[in-house]
Design an enzyme around this catalytic site. Structure first.
Site, PDB file in Angstrom:
ATOM      1  N   HIS A 298     -10.412  -5.380  -3.149  1.00  0.00           N
ATOM      2  CA  HIS A 298      -9.069  -5.575  -2.574  1.00  0.00           C
ATOM      3  C   HIS A 298      -9.172  -5.895  -1.104  1.00  0.00           C
ATOM      4  O   HIS A 298     -10.082  -5.427  -0.413  1.00  0.00           O
ATOM      5  CB  HIS A 298      -8.184  -4.336  -2.787  1.00  0.00           C
TER       6      HIS A 298
ATOM      7  N   ASP B  15       0.838  -1.193   0.000  1.00  0.00           N
ATOM      8  CA  ASP B  15       0.000   0.000   0.000  1.00  0.00           C
ATOM      9  C   ASP B  15       0.879   1.253   0.000  1.00  0.00           C
ATOM     10  O   ASP B  15       1.907   1.312   0.673  1.00  0.00           O
ATOM     11  CB  ASP B  15      -0.916   0.002   1.236  1.00  0.00           C
TER      12      ASP B  15
HETATM   13  P1  5GP Z   1      -9.739   1.385   0.447  1.00  0.00           P
HETATM   14  O1  5GP Z   1      -9.798   2.679   1.192  1.00  0.00           O
HETATM   15  O2  5GP Z   1     -10.441   1.489  -0.884  1.00  0.00           O
HETATM   16  O3  5GP Z   1     -10.148   0.189   1.230  1.00  0.00           O
HETATM   17  O4  5GP Z   1      -8.199   1.144   0.154  1.00  0.00           O
HETATM   18  C1  5GP Z   1      -7.523   1.638  -0.953  1.00  0.00           C
HETATM   19  C2  5GP Z   1      -6.066   1.595  -0.623  1.00  0.00           C
HETATM   20  O5  5GP Z   1      -5.329   1.728  -1.812  1.00  0.00           O
HETATM   21  C3  5GP Z   1      -5.599   2.718   0.315  1.00  0.00           C
HETATM   22  O6  5GP Z   1      -5.032   2.145   1.484  1.00  0.00           O
HETATM   23  C4  5GP Z   1      -4.573   3.490  -0.521  1.00  0.00           C
HETATM   24  O7  5GP Z   1      -3.473   3.922   0.236  1.00  0.00           O
HETATM   25  C5  5GP Z   1      -4.173   2.480  -1.569  1.00  0.00           C
HETATM   26  N1  5GP Z   1      -3.790   3.053  -2.848  1.00  0.00           N
HETATM   27  C6  5GP Z   1      -4.516   3.945  -3.594  1.00  0.00           C
HETATM   28  N2  5GP Z   1      -3.889   4.199  -4.758  1.00  0.00           N
HETATM   29  C7  5GP Z   1      -2.756   3.432  -4.759  1.00  0.00           C
HETATM   30  C8  5GP Z   1      -1.700   3.244  -5.702  1.00  0.00           C
HETATM   31  O8  5GP Z   1      -1.686   3.844  -6.794  1.00  0.00           O
HETATM   32  N3  5GP Z   1      -0.697   2.393  -5.364  1.00  0.00           N
HETATM   33  C9  5GP Z   1      -0.710   1.705  -4.163  1.00  0.00           C
HETATM   34  N4  5GP Z   1       0.333   0.886  -3.940  1.00  0.00           N
HETATM   35  N5  5GP Z   1      -1.694   1.850  -3.261  1.00  0.00           N
HETATM   36  C10 5GP Z   1      -2.697   2.696  -3.550  1.00  0.00           C
END
Ligand code: 5GP
Ligand code: ZN
Length: 113
Positions: A99, A30
């Site tokens: 995810h 992440d």
């Molecule tokens: P959500 O909030 O949707 O459950 O988690 C999305 C996650 O994706 C977040 O923890 C955020 O930091 C991560 N994230 C968003 N864009 C990117 C990216 O371009 N690369 C990586 N490695 N992580 C990402």
């Protein structure tokens, strides 16, 4: 999905720091880690969220959990770890591609933190 950042990561159009890959799933670190180990495990196929899981596509979820257990062992998360899935806006899902967060290396509060 042309405008999906995780599909772009799967295709290599956006770089990522990979932790595991096979023909069905990709695991990568992440960008904004919330724990010493914070890995995202995603299906290569675009599935919007856990709300889209059906009898037809649910096998990928079992596979993702196998990968999570393998990574937890590899990262020596012997004291425990947390697997998180945010589904939909109320849960704070910011990327609309299924995810699972694998978090470890610290203790966690409940239900958040
Ligand atoms: P959500 O909030 O949707 O459950 O988690 C999305 C996650 O994706 C977040 O923890 C955020 O930091 C991560 N994230 C968003 N864009 C990117 C990216 O371009 N690369 C990586 N490695 N992580 C990402
Ligand atoms: Zn996608």
């Amino acid at each position: 999905m042309d405008d999906c950042i995780f599909c772009k990561i799967v295709k290599g159009e956006i770089p990522s720091n990979k932790a595991y890959e096979d023909d069905k799933v990709l695991a990568f670190y992440d960008l904004e880690p919330q724990a010493p180990v914070h890995i995202l495990i995603i299906p290569k196929e675009h599935i919007k969220s856990a709300a889209e899981i059906t009898e037809e596509n649910s096998a990928i979820v079992a596979h993702i959990f196998e990968v999570a257990a393998k990574l937890a062992k590899e990262k020596q998360l012997d004291g425990g770890f947390r697997i998180v899935n945010n589904a939909g806006d109320d849960a704070g899902q910011s990327v609309k591609h299924l995810h699972f967060h694998l978090l470890g290396g610290r203790t966690f509060g409940w239900p958040a933190g």
